[in-house]
Design a protein around this motif. Structure first.
Motif, short mmCIF file in Angstrom:
data_model
loop_
_atom_site.label_atom_id
_atom_site.label_comp_id
_atom_site.label_asym_id
_atom_site.label_seq_id
_atom_site.Cartn_x
_atom_site.Cartn_y
_atom_site.Cartn_z
N GLU B 178 -9.58 -1.36 11.68
CA GLU B 178 -9.46 -2.62 12.40
C GLU B 178 -8.63 -3.65 11.67
OE1 GLU B 178 -13.34 -3.84 13.65
OE2 GLU B 178 -13.52 -2.15 15.05
N GLU B 179 -8.60 -3.55 10.37
CA GLU B 179 -7.81 -4.54 9.62
C GLU B 179 -6.38 -4.06 9.39
OE1 GLU B 179 -10.04 -5.76 6.16
OE2 GLU B 179 -11.80 -6.08 7.42
N GLY B 180 -5.99 -3.00 10.03
CA GLY B 180 -4.61 -2.51 9.91
C GLY B 180 -4.45 -1.53 8.77
N GLY B 181 -3.20 -1.36 8.36
CA GLY B 181 -2.91 -0.41 7.30
C GLY B 181 -1.40 -0.25 7.19
N ASN B 198 -0.70 11.22 -4.54
CA ASN B 198 0.01 10.27 -5.38
C ASN B 198 -0.58 8.86 -5.28
OD1 ASN B 198 2.02 9.98 -7.35
ND2 ASN B 198 3.49 9.18 -5.88
N LEU B 199 -0.92 8.45 -4.07
CA LEU B 199 -1.51 7.12 -3.90
C LEU B 199 -2.89 7.03 -4.55
CD1 LEU B 199 0.86 6.47 -2.06
CD2 LEU B 199 -0.74 5.28 -0.56
N ALA B 200 -3.66 8.08 -4.39
CA ALA B 200 -5.00 8.08 -5.00
C ALA B 200 -4.87 8.00 -6.52
CB ALA B 200 -5.74 9.35 -4.60
N ARG B 201 -3.92 8.74 -7.05
CA ARG B 201 -3.70 8.71 -8.50
C ARG B 201 -3.21 7.34 -8.94
NH1 ARG B 201 0.63 12.87 -11.12
NH2 ARG B 201 2.00 11.76 -9.68
N TYR B 202 -2.32 6.76 -8.14
CA TYR B 202 -1.78 5.45 -8.48
C TYR B 202 -2.88 4.38 -8.46
CZ TYR B 202 1.37 1.41 -8.45
OH TYR B 202 2.03 0.25 -8.76
N ARG B 203 -3.75 4.49 -7.46
CA ARG B 203 -4.84 3.53 -7.42
C ARG B 203 -5.75 3.70 -8.65
NH1 ARG B 203 -9.93 3.08 -3.41
NH2 ARG B 203 -10.32 5.03 -4.51
N ARG B 332 -13.37 5.24 8.16
CA ARG B 332 -13.83 4.85 6.82
C ARG B 332 -12.94 5.39 5.70
NH1 ARG B 332 -19.83 6.94 6.40
NH2 ARG B 332 -19.62 5.93 4.36
N VAL B 333 -12.02 6.26 6.01
CA VAL B 333 -11.31 6.96 4.94
C VAL B 333 -10.12 6.15 4.43
CG1 VAL B 333 -12.01 9.11 6.07
CG2 VAL B 333 -9.63 8.33 6.26
N ASP B 334 -9.56 6.55 3.31
CA ASP B 334 -8.46 5.81 2.70
C ASP B 334 -7.11 6.21 3.26
OD1 ASP B 334 -9.82 4.21 0.57
OD2 ASP B 334 -10.53 6.21 0.02
N SER B 335 -6.96 7.47 3.62
CA SER B 335 -5.65 7.90 4.14
C SER B 335 -5.82 9.11 5.04
CB SER B 335 -4.69 8.21 2.98
OG SER B 335 -5.20 9.23 2.14
N VAL B 336 -4.82 9.27 5.89
CA VAL B 336 -4.85 10.35 6.88
C VAL B 336 -3.44 10.95 7.00
CG1 VAL B 336 -5.12 10.86 9.35
CG2 VAL B 336 -6.73 9.29 8.24
N ALA B 337 -3.38 12.27 7.06
CA ALA B 337 -2.14 12.95 7.43
C ALA B 337 -2.35 13.51 8.83
CB ALA B 337 -1.83 14.09 6.46
N TRP B 338 -1.41 13.23 9.73
CA TRP B 338 -1.57 13.61 11.14
C TRP B 338 -0.20 13.99 11.68
CZ3 TRP B 338 -3.43 9.51 15.32
CH2 TRP B 338 -3.39 10.10 16.60
N VAL B 355 -2.24 5.03 5.75
CA VAL B 355 -3.08 4.59 4.64
C VAL B 355 -3.74 3.25 5.01
CG1 VAL B 355 -1.05 3.60 3.48
CG2 VAL B 355 -3.10 4.09 2.15
N ARG B 356 -5.02 3.12 4.69
CA ARG B 356 -5.78 1.95 5.12
C ARG B 356 -5.49 0.74 4.25
NH1 ARG B 356 -11.84 0.84 5.24
NH2 ARG B 356 -12.02 2.55 3.77
N ASP B 357 -4.93 0.99 3.10
CA ASP B 357 -4.62 -0.09 2.16
C ASP B 357 -3.74 -1.18 2.79
OD1 ASP B 357 -3.79 -1.15 -0.68
OD2 ASP B 357 -1.94 -0.68 0.39
#
Lengths: 530, 530
Positions: B178-181, B198-203, B332-338, B355-357
């Motif tokens: 709901e808050e975008g991404g 890569n994003l998970a590692r970077y975070r 609820r998840v941080d990222s999705v590949a679709w 990515v929800r970030d």
């Protein structure tokens, strides 16, 4: 009647009415679950109307030829029709809704997508390292899209698998690797450069593939300060780190200085780090400089380093007897990235990664042996299933675009395209030297012609930091004006200490001397009041 | 007269005859070099004949519609015309020569490339996780090829930059963030999964981008044993190592067992390693299983782990009110590949990473700020220049294929496609249960229908390792026979302890019940003597 609405007109028949039985226990069924009742969709016939689809495709093809081929390459038309993001959002009506649109609306959206796109095949588009319309490659890309396949296996992509192999072999031959080699087409030169880093790392220590680099010595990549940014991006992605990309100083023409390379290698070693590869650039992005491959190869041999050549832009020179000297020594290197979509004009994307290795390093480094794709009990020679050489799973048959074009033109015509492009660049450089207010950044070695334009108000100012500061602001304003007018597109950028300058790149055989004269006239017209 | 030969008929005029002056010293020229004499190419006019090119493109388009659209989707035609690699090499005459070929020859090569390719849009092609002909997306892909551009900047790709943004926003909305991404389209789901790593590692540690992982603690990725192999490939490429991908056991339906996940997390921690991300799969490749996202999200929250969902295949279910429960918890998840190129039938490739970030993690993690592309002194809002979010440089406007299709169909028709496909899968499963000699591997949860075919000779054998060993050899032979006959294409594979079984995947709205009945009849016909 549009393709999408057909389904609604067909009889809907419920599966449950057809007497589909409830689940029965099956001996081999892992876990019989409760059956959900079957849906209410027509299952008796296709819900797609091929005739409507075909008619739509034919109409769209007419639009593509009229708008994206004829009009887009017409020098009388604009290169771009500039709108700000906010304006263009309104013009395009981007929102995706619950209901679909009629065929006529979709065809109008096709027209609009072309209309508001930049015409990169226009003879006055010089903004990137690709340009121009290449009909054979374009047609090949249409076929690849229509045939809709991926290059995992021979089984699913027999034609394109063989064509990729044929193109790679030919490129390897042209490079001069007499004992052959291996290769793969990638979605862009950045990935090809990353493949080089990964192979070099794998050769240095195959264990990294399994155990990672957590207890590895610090690895160092060496590359010139003018190299493409994908080397840094790759180092970051691959866990090597951008700080472990040691940049080697270049000479005044942007070429790596071999003695400086050796100093950097010694520096890394003295720090306890492990230099494992050198990236040489053949055709740098901005200046079009060629690192001296032969001298670099000597150093790499001495220190047992993988030598990769990023020839994404400059690789085309190897097609020309006259210009191949720029790549002297390339037959000695370990790997090469070469993008036929740049100077040779193959459709985007068409990027080859080539490796001199004959021990299946590419396969060993990348393979995961997925059993659902790469079954070993197939009835044909599974060495033709090349998908596992890639870090991708889905991979496009980009090699076909180059193959068809090469078939149509032959090596000779490819050579002539390169020779003509460099002749045009030469003409432009000479013209710049003749014109008041234009100054070359350096004599072009390749197709990149870099120059400043000084408006009359700046021409008599003494050389000073103030002049450069003023000059730095000229190119952005001229660029803004050319975009808004739509008369042409030329890139600009700063470089190191150098103030913003224009970078012209001549590629397309459609470009004539008049177009180059026009560019210089137009820059003057757009910037003379500054 | 072909496009390529035009140049030879034009007047060749030497630049040197035009009185191009020798180099003059230029105040601002970095290093004036000796001028090489200009070449002998026509510079006065275009050496490309647009009319010839246009005529060629029109003729090729006719061939594409006839062969790759009409014929390829005709159920009366073969799915493939099988030839061994050796035979096909001869048929295709792959060699690239010095001289080019006439237009008529090239058109024949276009026909042949289509003819010998597998017809993935044929209603009896069930071999991969994509199938069927989607006219809107196909046309969009033609336009993207014709317009020939890359998604670096708004300047060069204004239309496609905005469309990508619109499609990503819509997908994010559908997912329920709901808050975008943020997001980006990539050349394939494998790369999207790697972006997640890569994003998970970077975070976890932004410093790795600069310094690499040489002094990092051992990082661990957790994923199910049924996950796609790109997780392992990514771990290898990114310096994490395949052994640091901890596989979590699955239940009898191929779904990750949450308690087992937690055990593996504790195991990694007890070893002194650092688990940093979990990959959940929504729609596994073979069985079509959906990991329980909600329960996994609870665990990830507890342990502060990045949760990525590989929904490349199963993401389409979210378009369906009836089936979106399969992805419960995805908001609820941080990222999705679709990948819209799978179930939703967008042209290859069309793969989104989402990515929800909201803190520009994608940009920070990947950017290299190349000054020749991402100038900050442009005249428009450079936040529209999205190219630096990518690890690629050249990047195709794949989002456009999905955008145009979505415009044409609306969300409702996309929903119906998914619902119909799953209804068809349900029909097939019921039919398999009714037929003698066919056994489901498990009840389908999604569009994957996995089953064994037992020839009559094996039907009365007792369940034993010998039976399974025999059964293991059936699918490869049936597959060989169907390929050689060209009647259909269905995939098979082993899985863990399970002997080779067929995996049918129903996608295309062109597929009818008759096609599914045909598949079962044909498998029996091809395998009954075994």
């Amino acid at each position: 009647m549009s393709y999408k609405t057909v389904s609604k007109k067909l009889t809907v028949e419920k599966l449950s009415d057809k007497g589909v039985k409830s689940c029965e226990s099956q001996a081999l069924v892992a876990q019989p679950e409760k059956c959900s009742p079957a849906g209410s969709f027509d299952v008796n016939s296709s819900t797609a109307d091929e005739q409507v689809a075909e008619s739509f495709i034919r109409q769209a093809m007419e639009i593509i030829v009229d708008e994206a081929v004829k009009k887009a390459t017409n020098v009388q038309e604009k290169v771009c029709e500039w709108h700000s993001p906010e304006q263009l959002k309104k013009l395009l009506d981007l929102e995706l809704r619950d209901g679909g649109e009629a065929e006529s609306e979709i065809l109008q959206r096709c027209r609009d997508a072309i209309r508001y796109s930049v015409k990169t095949s226009h003879p006055r588009f010089f903004n990137q390292l690709y340009a121009g319309m290449e009909p054979y490659s374009m047609v090949a890309s249409f076929i690849a899209e229509a045939v809709k396949t991926n290059l995992y296996t021979y089984e699913v992509a027999p034609v394109f698998t063989l064509m990729e192999d044929a193109v790679l072999r030919k490129m390897i031959k042209v490079i001069g690797w007499e004992e052959g080699g291996d290769g793969i087409f990638n979605p862009g030169g950045s990935l090809s450069n990353m493949y080089a880093v990964n192979l070099a790392r794998y050769r240095y220590c195959p264990d990294f593939k399994e155990v990672g680099m957590f207890s590895a010595p610090r690895l160092v990549i060496l590359t010139s300060q003018e190299c493409h940014y994908s080397i840094s991006k790759g180092a970051a992605l691959m866990g090597i780190g951008t700080k472990n990309v040691y940049t080697v100083p270049t000479d005044e023409r942007g070429r790596m200085i071999p003695s400086a390379l050796e100093e950097k290698i010694m520096l890394a070693k003295s720090e306890g780090a492990v230099p494992f590869m050198v990236n040489a650039t053949a055709g740098t992005t901005v200046l079009g400089a060629f690192d001296p491959i032969d001298e670099i190869a000597d150093i790499c041999e001495k220190h047992n380093l993988w030598l990769h050549v990023d020839a994404c832009w400059g690789g085309a020179a190897i097609m020309s007897k006259k210009h191949k000297h720029l790549l002297k020594g390339i037959h000695r290197v370990d790997s090469v990235a070469w993008n036929p979509h740049k100077m040779l004009m193959a459709s985007l994307q068409c990027s080859a990664f080539l490796v001199r290795d004959k021990t299946s390093l590419l396969q060993h480094c990348h393979s995961a042996r997925a059993s659902y794709l790469f079954q070993q009990d197939k009835f044909y020679d599974v060495s033709y299933d090349t998908g596992d050489k890639s870090v991708q799973c889905s991979r496009k048959p980009d090699a076909f675009k180059f193959w068809l074009m090469w078939k149509a033109l032959g090596s000779r015509e490819l050579e002539q395209r390169v020779d003509r492009a460099l002749t045009m660049a030469r003409y432009l450089a000479e013209e710049i030297k003749k014109r008041e207010g234009f100054r070359l950044v350096l004599e072009p070695e390749y197709a990149n012609v870099c120059f400043w334009y000084l408006p009359p108000s700046m021409r008599n100012l003494p050389e000073s930091p103030e002049l450069w500061k003023k000059l730095h602001t000229v190119a952005p304003v001229v660029k803004q004006r050319m975009m808004k007018k739509g008369s042409m597109m030329v890139g600009y950028q700063p470089l190191g200490e150098k103030a913003n300058f224009f970078r012209m790149v001549v590629i397309s055989p459609q470009v004539s001397r008049q177009d180059l004269d026009f560019v210089l006239d137009e820059i003057h017209n757009l910037g003379k009041d500054l």
